[in-house]
Write a protein that holds these residues in place. Sequence first.
Motif, PDB file in Angstrom:
ATOM      1  N   ASN A 115      30.968  36.523  43.725  1.00  0.00           N
ATOM      2  CA  ASN A 115      31.362  37.634  42.861  1.00  0.00           C
ATOM      3  C   ASN A 115      30.159  38.273  42.199  1.00  0.00           C
ATOM      4  O   ASN A 115      30.057  39.505  42.103  1.00  0.00           O
ATOM      5  CB  ASN A 115      32.333  37.127  41.789  1.00  0.00           C
ATOM      6  CG  ASN A 115      33.451  38.107  41.521  1.00  0.00           C
ATOM      7  OD1 ASN A 115      33.223  39.305  41.502  1.00  0.00           O
ATOM      8  ND2 ASN A 115      34.651  37.608  41.314  1.00  0.00           N
ATOM      9  N   LYS A 128      32.904  40.260  46.196  1.00  0.00           N
ATOM     10  CA  LYS A 128      34.333  40.307  45.899  1.00  0.00           C
ATOM     11  C   LYS A 128      35.148  39.338  46.763  1.00  0.00           C
ATOM     12  O   LYS A 128      35.902  39.753  47.653  1.00  0.00           O
ATOM     13  CB  LYS A 128      34.869  41.725  46.083  1.00  0.00           C
ATOM     14  CG  LYS A 128      34.265  42.721  45.110  1.00  0.00           C
ATOM     15  CD  LYS A 128      34.852  44.091  45.288  1.00  0.00           C
ATOM     16  CE  LYS A 128      34.252  45.074  44.286  1.00  0.00           C
ATOM     17  NZ  LYS A 128      34.812  46.430  44.433  1.00  0.00           N
ATOM     18  N   LEU A 144      41.398  38.874  40.536  1.00  0.00           N
ATOM     19  CA  LEU A 144      40.423  38.159  39.708  1.00  0.00           C
ATOM     20  C   LEU A 144      41.108  37.311  38.638  1.00  0.00           C
ATOM     21  O   LEU A 144      40.703  36.177  38.381  1.00  0.00           O
ATOM     22  CB  LEU A 144      39.470  39.155  39.052  1.00  0.00           C
ATOM     23  CG  LEU A 144      38.481  39.874  39.974  1.00  0.00           C
ATOM     24  CD1 LEU A 144      37.748  40.969  39.221  1.00  0.00           C
ATOM     25  CD2 LEU A 144      37.491  38.896  40.589  1.00  0.00           C
ATOM     26  N   CYS A 199      40.920  33.165  38.108  1.00  0.00           N
ATOM     27  CA  CYS A 199      40.467  32.569  36.836  1.00  0.00           C
ATOM     28  C   CYS A 199      41.518  31.637  36.243  1.00  0.00           C
ATOM     29  O   CYS A 199      41.199  30.518  35.820  1.00  0.00           O
ATOM     30  CB  CYS A 199      40.138  33.671  35.834  1.00  0.00           C
ATOM     31  SG  CYS A 199      38.653  34.610  36.249  1.00  0.00           S
ATOM     32  N   LYS A 204      31.860  42.224  33.685  1.00  0.00           N
ATOM     33  CA  LYS A 204      33.097  41.569  34.108  1.00  0.00           C
ATOM     34  C   LYS A 204      34.011  41.330  32.905  1.00  0.00           C
ATOM     35  O   LYS A 204      35.224  41.532  32.985  1.00  0.00           O
ATOM     36  CB  LYS A 204      32.784  40.236  34.796  1.00  0.00           C
ATOM     37  CG  LYS A 204      32.110  40.372  36.152  1.00  0.00           C
ATOM     38  CD  LYS A 204      33.087  40.859  37.180  1.00  0.00           C
ATOM     39  CE  LYS A 204      32.409  40.941  38.557  1.00  0.00           C
ATOM     40  NZ  LYS A 204      33.305  41.552  39.556  1.00  0.00           N
TER      41      LYS A 204
END
Length: 245
Positions: free
Chosen positions: A128, A133, A86, A90, A4
């Motif tokens: 995740n 997802k 993503l 975050c 990731k």
Amino acid sequence: MKEKLNYFKENIKLLFKELGKKETRIKQIPNLLTLSRLISPLIIIPLALSGNLLLVGVFTCLFGLTDLFDGIIARKYNVTSEFGRLLDACTDKVFAFSLILPLLFTNPILIINLILEGVISFVNVKSNINGNKPKTIFLGKIKTTLLFILLSLSYLSSIINISNLVIVLANITSLLQIGCAVEYKKIDIKEEVKKENNVGIAESNDKLKELAKEKKKLEDLKEYVIKCKENKVFDEKEKTKVLKK
């Protein structure tokens, strides 16, 4: 987790590389707006510590609006991506946690919102890691926008008497956070069930293929036995092949 981080690293490099190209520059505007929230604590927290609470409220609102416009622009120009999704998740969490922590000293009620935001993060991170997802839902966007408004007003409540409004917003935001946590968990469970069903279907197909092979072997053996009974002479290679089966 390492994969990731490498994924983020490569896409960040690509983002700044494409900024130098006129034809792809506009596509990176949503990601730049999203990235701006990562630097927001560097601006807001020092302002809060120095007592510039009015500016804190203004900047919190401004950075909060980036969460609204990054999605609108991405959809308008059809530049939505997995990386953008993503990155958005975050930066939202970093922004929210960084802003809530200094406020806990003056508005202890916000600890509930902090805990609930942590629960949402845990559910999404776990999902995740499991490869499901998780995607941002509409309720999540409303919750995040209201959370940023709540944080802005919480800072302003130190210089303006709006404590009651902050309490009401904190309670409403808590309800939305609980709703989001439940919905994200439901989505995660559905994805797990879907994966299990796909595995089950794959296993069933494999079994059917094995049965088909066994059936073919039996038919070949039956054919061989019939030929033997009729005393028909046939190729030794065919005989060896059938007997091996």
